[in-house]
Design an enzyme around this catalytic site. Structure first.
Site, PDB file in Angstrom:
ATOM      1  CG  ASP A  58     -16.489  20.233  58.106  1.00 42.09           C
ATOM      2  OD1 ASP A  58     -17.459  20.301  58.880  1.00 42.09           O
ATOM      3  OD2 ASP A  58     -16.496  19.537  57.072  1.00 42.09           O
ATOM      4  CD  GLU A  70     -19.758  14.658  62.958  1.00 47.05           C
ATOM      5  OE1 GLU A  70     -19.620  13.728  62.146  1.00 47.05           O
ATOM      6  OE2 GLU A  70     -20.645  15.526  62.838  1.00 47.05           O
TER       7      GLU A  70
END
Length: 479
Positions: free
Chosen positions: A11, A167
């Site tokens: 991420d 997302e």
């Protein structure tokens, strides 16, 4: 293909200030949280700290499951300050942190009780409004200094029709348009990055006709699960994308063991849309690191499970040694006292000199409480323990003389001989003084494909009972 930041660094979020780049990653159940890196070229990165290094900044308890905790930071620089927004899943929700120096110290959290959802993003418009966009995809206007939200969230473009799990949103003003970059398809083999644009930060958004702009699904590429990306512009005007990916090994279905890693690719703009190029190789993998524990405190690369107190983990009690004082019952216990390093290479050796005069502990390879291997020393004996789901067994043991002993784990990739071949082999042994192997174990049981979750392997030191001391820890990579 070598990542630019190897090991469990998923991420990625990146920003540039002048000629310097800064990048932050997820840290899940590990403490300290949110590793922060610095680079001048986007390829060579050095960890300069952890944003969440105080208990007042990050609360993780034994009730925080593995693969919960800190998700998907966004790191930005605005109005002379660095801003970091994260989600603490299961223990606090979304919060903001600020710093003038990305190496720290970072502020205590500014809670965002009105912002629901994970993967929060921050963007400012020309009028000074701050927009927080979350997975789903929806958007809030917030006051980043107080955490206040204004009005109800607005639903935005949520990716391609039928694609699951929209997302990792990131919102940018580039030229005449606002661009909304998202991940979709789930974090497994179907992971992808798509983009849309609008004339305002609130939409309506027009999707790119060439979506997804990045995916390796259905290909033979050595890097898979590509997604969760962020964009940055270099001083020379070129554009770049950092994103996560995995390096599966072995036979079918392919097992990745290092977690999701950070990769880099160039971006060009064609008719107002980003086009992602080939992955840029990361630094050469050869590395040899040795920590003699001579400093007060641990290097930022060391992480512990859920917390780290000086009562249980210290370099000050016995100078030149790391002292671990047991709490709980060893590696199966969410309260284990553990200090480790992310495994960053597919082929590596870890060694440590341990003194267990009044306790037991040793060297472990951890994925979570239910998936770990360790070589554990106690008075007069060394044993190898395997925990795979509900099964726990001592798979080998041997006597050793009283006194300090060198424990060793070797990780070697395997060439698939059939469809079920695992990705690697982990060999455990002692040096007395030559290496004596006690057990060789299949690495696929310490993989995400077996254990589930979002993390990768961490190799480190632990105390199971009493007080255990370590004179040094060495990590050598071979590829």
């Amino acid at each position: 293909m070598i990542p630019v930041i190897a090991g469990m660094h998923p991420d990625p979020s990146v920003c540039r200030v002048g000629d310097d780049y800064y990048l932050a990653c997820s840290s899940f159940e590990y403490f300290p949280g949110v590793p922060v890196f610095h680079s001048t070229d986007l390829v060579e990165w050095k960890q300069i700290g952890n944003a969440l290094e105080r208990p007042s900044q990050l609360r993780l308890t034994t009730g925080t499951p593995s693969s919960a905790g800190v998700y998907a930071p966004t790191l930005r620089h605005h109005d002379g300050r660095f801003w970091l927004i994260v989600t603490n899943v299961g223990a606090g929700g979304n919060a903001l942190y600020t710093a003038t120096d990305p190496a720290g110290p970072w502020s205590d959290p500014i809670p965002l009780p009105g912002v629901e959802g994970i993967d929060p993003d921050l963007a400012w418009d020309a009028d000074g409004n701050c927009w927080c966009t979350v997975a789903g995809v929806s958007q809030y206007r917030i006051n980043p200094s107080t955490g206040e939200t204004f009005g109800a969230p607005t639903r935005l473009w949520s990716g391609e029709p039928g694609a699951k799990a929209p997302e990792a949103p990131h919102l940018y003003r580039i030229g005449e348009h606002w661009y909304l970059l998202i991940a979709e398809g789930g974090t497994e083999r179907g992971h992808a990055v798509s983009v849309a644009r609008a004339s305002t930060p609130n939409g309506p958004f027009e999707p790119c006709p060439a979506n997804p702009v990045l995916t390796h699904r259905g290909t033979g590429e050595p890097v898979q699960n590509t997604g969760h990306a962020d964009l940055v512009q270099a001083p020379d005007g070129t554009w770049w994308m950092v994103f996560l990916g995995v390096r599966p090994g072995g036979g079918t279905p392919g097992w990745h063991v290092l977690g999701r890693e950070t990769f880099l690719a160039p971006v060009t703009w064609v008719e107002g849309w980003p086009v992602v190029g080939e992955i840029v190789p990361g630094p050469a993998p050869a590395v040899s690191e040795r920590d003699e524990f001579d400093a007060w405190g641990l290097d930022p690369s060391w992480i512990s499970v859920r917390d780290r107190s000086e009562k249980h983990c210290t370099t000050e009690e016995r100078p030149g040694w790391l002292t671990l004082r047991a709490r709980g019952s060893g590696m199966d216990d969410p309260a284990v006292v553990f200090a480790g390093q992310r495994q960053r290479h597919l082929s590596c050796v870890a060694r440590a000199l341990v003194d267990v005069a009044d306790g037991s502990g040793g060297l472990a390879v951890r994925l979570d409480e239910e998936h770990h291997y360790e070589i554990e020393a106690r008075s007069g004996e060394v044993r190898v323990i395997a925990r795979i789901g509900p099964l726990r067994a001592v798979v080998a043991s041997r006597p050793v003389p009283d006194g300090p002993v060198v424990l060793v784990v070797r990780v070697e990739p395997r060439t698939p001989q059939d469809a079920r071949s695992g990705p690697d082999t982990l060999s455990f042994g002692v040096e007395v003084p030559e290496f004596d192997e006690l057990a060789s174990l299949d690495g696929k049981y310490l993989s995400t494909e077996v254990a589930g979750g979002f993390t990768g392997r961490v190799i480190g030191l632990y105390a199971a009972t009493g007080t255990v001391r370590f004179d040094w820890f060495e990590y050598q990579a071979h590829g």
